[in-house]
Design an enzyme around this catalytic site. Structure first.
Site, mmCIF file in Angstrom:
data_model
loop_
_atom_site.group_PDB
_atom_site.id
_atom_site.type_symbol
_atom_site.label_atom_id
_atom_site.label_comp_id
_atom_site.label_asym_id
_atom_site.label_seq_id
_atom_site.Cartn_x
_atom_site.Cartn_y
_atom_site.Cartn_z
ATOM 1 N N CYS A 172 -9.862 -6.125 1.674
ATOM 2 C CA CYS A 172 -9.995 -4.676 1.582
ATOM 3 C C CYS A 172 -11.419 -4.269 1.258
ATOM 4 O O CYS A 172 -11.793 -3.123 1.403
ATOM 5 C CB CYS A 172 -9.051 -4.149 0.520
ATOM 6 S SG CYS A 172 -7.395 -4.722 0.815
ATOM 7 N N SER B 125 4.650 -7.046 -0.366
ATOM 8 C CA SER B 125 4.398 -7.092 1.087
ATOM 9 C C SER B 125 4.827 -8.449 1.634
ATOM 10 O O SER B 125 4.450 -9.489 1.087
ATOM 11 C CB SER B 125 2.894 -6.947 1.371
ATOM 12 O OG SER B 125 2.493 -5.613 1.392
ATOM 13 N N THR C 43 0.854 -1.198 0.000
ATOM 14 C CA THR C 43 0.000 0.000 0.000
ATOM 15 C C THR C 43 0.885 1.242 0.000
ATOM 16 O O THR C 43 0.667 2.182 -0.782
ATOM 17 C CB THR C 43 -0.918 0.012 1.245
ATOM 18 O OG1 THR C 43 -1.767 -1.135 1.189
ATOM 19 C CG2 THR C 43 -1.768 1.269 1.297
ATOM 20 N N ASN D 95 -5.514 -10.474 -6.599
ATOM 21 C CA ASN D 95 -5.768 -10.956 -5.247
ATOM 22 C C ASN D 95 -7.109 -11.666 -5.109
ATOM 23 O O ASN D 95 -7.285 -12.501 -4.243
ATOM 24 C CB ASN D 95 -5.699 -9.797 -4.243
ATOM 25 C CG ASN D 95 -6.431 -8.568 -4.715
ATOM 26 O OD1 ASN D 95 -6.123 -8.012 -5.775
ATOM 27 N ND2 ASN D 95 -7.420 -8.150 -3.969
HETATM 28 N N1 PMP Z 1 -1.650 -5.204 -3.843
HETATM 29 C C1 PMP Z 1 -2.232 -6.416 -3.869
HETATM 30 C C2 PMP Z 1 -2.368 -7.139 -5.164
HETATM 31 C C3 PMP Z 1 -2.684 -6.993 -2.679
HETATM 32 O O1 PMP Z 1 -3.259 -8.200 -2.707
HETATM 33 C C4 PMP Z 1 -2.528 -6.280 -1.461
HETATM 34 C C5 PMP Z 1 -3.013 -6.865 -0.139
HETATM 35 N N2 PMP Z 1 -4.300 -7.436 -0.205
HETATM 36 C C6 PMP Z 1 -1.913 -5.027 -1.500
HETATM 37 C C7 PMP Z 1 -1.488 -4.523 -2.706
HETATM 38 C C8 PMP Z 1 -1.725 -4.210 -0.255
HETATM 39 O O2 PMP Z 1 -0.835 -4.837 0.603
HETATM 40 P P1 PMP Z 1 -0.693 -4.342 2.111
HETATM 41 O O3 PMP Z 1 -2.058 -4.402 2.696
HETATM 42 O O4 PMP Z 1 0.241 -5.323 2.730
HETATM 43 O O5 PMP Z 1 -0.143 -2.966 2.077
#
Ligand code: PMP
Length: 389
Positions: free
Chosen positions: A324, A198, A75, A151
């Site tokens: 999310c 991440s 993020t 995701n």
């Molecule tokens: N990009 C993708 C494709 C993700 O799946 C995610 C987490 N669901 C993120 C970005 C964001 O990652 P984080 O919540 O660890 O910052």
């Protein structure tokens, strides 16, 4: 008995901490707790460990260590890139199925007219023709952003082809590799100008990750303050988390080839069992390449939150879509992009396993869906089935 994390089928949301990562974190807390920027000998040792971790990640990705900026995760990385493009008055094109941390960051940092959402095909994969058209119309100040793996559906995007098209056009290419790294081969990622990732998606701790910069990038000034991370991101480095991330990735990479094959077979057997029990169930994204751990489908009846709640009562963790947007029924941009109706969105389920999920746990989950269906149809109580021990 279902043990430990056997009932956990939400690995795309996050993963349990790997033992190797936990050990590396504890060791770093105990041995290298000094500030890597301090000048005495013990701090020098911490600084060396930090650089070793940078070199290890760089080597795995096939990039120069100077390209790696440790941060808090994808993020943050996605926001940093969008803010950077905005600072140079650039334009951005991204696929309609990007993660909210990319789409919302683009909206937050860039004027609306500087962003273009590129359509996906019925398979959920980026329409490369629309990318080519956009590239012809835009200048080198621009950036294209495409995730490696989705995701929600697990679809593997044609990011290598997109990176090639961008290279020909002299346009920067960003790959959000958050769901790819640890699950799919790392080869080829080095050709991307920018990469975000991440640690907690491959068995590392939450709140740590990395941003890979284009070679020679000097202008990114994401967080102001001290000189850490090449001046790109100020703030004392979270060395224990960085060490744990490195240990997690090395462990994930070691078992990836085996997991890829055995888990894909277990996931496929789960889907076959579900389809047999629910012939009207609609699998999503199964016709094109996808992650070996992910299954996304539309149940023929009952709302997904009902399924999720009932399954959760008997120890299974599944999802109605990405974490999310979970809790907000029917909010999935990805499924809309794939042509699902609003009504179907309320019946969508995502199941995502891990590197060690037993084949039997996948089958047990399918059987539990059948059991749950009977309970939901009758509006009665739910019996916890015990298959295979
Ligand atoms: N990009 C993708 C494709 C993700 O799946 C995610 C987490 N669901 C993120 C970005 C964001 O990652 P984080 O919540 O660890 O910052």
């Amino acid at each position: 008995m279902m043990s430990g994390s056997d009932g956990y089928f939400d690995y795309n949301a996050t993963t349990p901490l790997r033992l190797e990562a936990r050990q590396a974190w504890l060791e770093a807390c105990e041995r290298w707790w000094q500030n890597p920027s301090s000048l005495y000998r013990a701090a020098g040792a911490a600084a060396r460990v930090l650089e070793e971790e940078r070199e290890s990640l760089a080597e795995q990705l096939g990039v120069e260590p100077a390209r790696i900026v440790f941060n808090s995760g994808a993020t943050e990385g996605n926001n940093a890139i969008m803010a950077h493009v905005a600072a140079s008055a650039g334009r951005v094109a991204f696929s309609a199925v990007e993660h909210p941390s990319l789409r919302e960051a683009a909206r937050r940092w860039l004027p609306h007219e500087a962003t273009t959402e590129l359509p996906v095909e019925a398979t959920g994969l980026l329409d490369l023709t629309s990318l080519s058209t956009w590239l012809r119309q835009n200048s080198t100040a621009s950036l294209v952003s495409l995730m490696a793996a989705n995701n929600e559906s697990g679809s593997l995007q044609p990011w290598r082809e997109a990176a090639d098209l961008c290279a020909e056009a002299g346009v920067s290419f960003h790959c959000d590799a958050t769901q790819w790294i640890g699950k799919e081969p790392l080869q080829g990622l080095a050709q991307c100008s920018w990469i975000t990732l991440s640690a907690h998606k491959f068995g590392g701790p939450k709140g740590v990750g990395a941003l890979v910069l284009p070679a020679g990038e000097k202008r990114l000034r994401w967080l102001a303050g001290g000189p850490q991370e090449g001046g790109h991101r100020a703030g004392t480095e979270n060395l224990p988390a960085i060490c744990a991330m490195g240990a997690a990735l090395r462990a994930a990479e070691a078992e990836r080839p085996q997991a890829q094959t055995s888990q894909a077979a277990a996931r496929d057997a789960f889907e076959a069992a579900l389809l047999q029990a629910f012939p009207d169930l609609r699998l999503i994204g199964a016709d094109s390449p996808r992650l070996w751990n992910t299954s996304l489908f539309v149940m023929p009846r009952h709302r997904n939150l009902k399924w999720l709640t009932r399954l959760s009562e008997v120890g299974y963790s599944v999802s109605t879509g990405s974490a999310c947007s979970s809790g907000r029924e029917g909010s999935s941009v990805v499924l809309h992009a794939l042509g699902a109706s609003d009504e179907e969105l309320r019946r969508v389920m995502r199941v995502s396993g891990g590197w060690h999920t037993p084949a039997q746990a996948w089958l047990d989950l399918a059987a539990q869906f059948v059991e749950t269906s009977a309970a939901l149809d009758q509006g009665g109580g739910l019996r916890r089935i015990q298959l295979g021990g």
